[in-house]
Scaffold this motif. Sequence first.
Motif, mmCIF file in Angstrom:
data_model
loop_
_atom_site.group_PDB
_atom_site.id
_atom_site.type_symbol
_atom_site.label_atom_id
_atom_site.label_comp_id
_atom_site.label_asym_id
_atom_site.label_seq_id
_atom_site.Cartn_x
_atom_site.Cartn_y
_atom_site.Cartn_z
ATOM 1 N N THR A 177 4.799 172.004 57.381
ATOM 2 C CA THR A 177 6.079 171.305 57.317
ATOM 3 C C THR A 177 5.916 169.831 57.639
ATOM 4 O OG1 THR A 177 7.106 173.359 58.071
ATOM 5 C CG2 THR A 177 8.483 171.404 58.053
ATOM 6 N N TYR A 178 5.026 169.540 58.589
ATOM 7 C CA TYR A 178 4.725 168.135 58.899
ATOM 8 C C TYR A 178 4.221 167.400 57.652
ATOM 9 C CZ TYR A 178 2.033 164.110 60.531
ATOM 10 O OH TYR A 178 1.514 162.855 60.678
ATOM 11 N N GLY A 179 3.282 168.001 56.959
ATOM 12 C CA GLY A 179 2.729 167.369 55.769
ATOM 13 C C GLY A 179 3.773 167.153 54.690
ATOM 14 N N LEU A 180 4.692 168.103 54.540
ATOM 15 C CA LEU A 180 5.751 167.962 53.539
ATOM 16 C C LEU A 180 6.652 166.777 53.877
ATOM 17 C CD1 LEU A 180 7.360 168.993 51.107
ATOM 18 C CD2 LEU A 180 8.603 170.491 52.687
ATOM 19 N N ILE A 181 7.032 166.662 55.149
ATOM 20 C CA ILE A 181 7.888 165.546 55.554
ATOM 21 C C ILE A 181 7.202 164.220 55.297
ATOM 22 C CG2 ILE A 181 8.987 164.409 57.530
ATOM 23 C CD1 ILE A 181 9.535 167.179 58.689
ATOM 24 N N ARG A 182 5.907 164.137 55.662
ATOM 25 C CA ARG A 182 5.193 162.890 55.451
ATOM 26 C C ARG A 182 5.018 162.568 53.962
ATOM 27 N NH1 ARG A 182 2.618 160.084 59.306
ATOM 28 N NH2 ARG A 182 2.703 158.579 57.593
ATOM 29 N N LYS A 183 4.908 163.594 53.137
ATOM 30 C CA LYS A 183 4.733 163.357 51.699
ATOM 31 C C LYS A 183 5.987 162.729 51.092
ATOM 32 C CE LYS A 183 3.556 165.478 47.280
ATOM 33 N NZ LYS A 183 2.526 164.462 46.968
#
Length: 310
Positions: A177-183
């Motif tokens: 989920t962290y990676g999705l937000i940063r993307k």
Amino acid sequence: MVPLANRSHFRHSPRMRRPINPGILYGVAAYAIWGLLPAFLKLLKPLPAPDILAYRILFSLVLLGVLAAALRHGAALRRIATTPRLMLALTASSVLIGINWLVYIIAVNGGHVAQASLGYFINPLVNVLLGTLVLRERLGRIEAVAVALAGCGVAFLAYEQGGVPVIPLTLAFSFGTYGLIRKVTPVDAIDGLLVETAILSPPSAAWLWFAGASLAAGPALWLLPASGVLTAIPLILFAAAARRVRYSDLGLIQYLAPTLQLVLAVAIYGEAVTVPQWAAFGLIWVALAIYAAGATLTARRAAVTLPDLA
């Protein structure tokens, strides 16, 4: 139009070879560092996990602040600070990465490196799930078969464990989920991570002041600044990769980190892995090979058909 006799040469000309996406190189570097990170965290083991996390955050803040100043990112940082939507997104991502770091440190220094590696074997599936459901990225048939096969391997691992794998699932979903937000958050890799560590720094400093352990019996002092470097650099690389490649493809690269972690767990730290668990890991690696083959085939087809449009 290109004459028919010349098309074969044109298709295979070195000039038509597409350069490697730098996002792939960034991703490989980030996951290689994360794969070997348990070896470094073991050196910090005399300190409790919350203390290690706090020092990682504070020294990361210092490093990122120096980088942002050297690169003159002041205007970009002011834009982030005055944009509520960006601050809300980075606050959420900072909480997620803080949880991920803390659980990972607890797992590694508690002798559960193999469990941590399972979390990051699950994580690519979470990336694919989020990529298809949230970002509407489409998978080819070969890629879909590979994902399903890897899912079976992960499910079997969870079954072998005899219960809900709390550590692996927490690591997988928090980082996915962290990676999705940063993307989807339009901020520079360094700026975004600087804001995240700035958000996490006040509670980190408060923890060390009021509840932190003494450094007298802890690790060598030079290791603490190094923890900031090894925290910030791979996350900068990861954020840069996430902005440049498909999120589902990022899940493919991510298998590098848990593979290295598993090697450390078994070969260096002597953690036990049963035969059924090895079988499940093997199933996941086969799925990875299929996924890679499918992605490579798709890329080659695109490269071959492109010249015919001339």
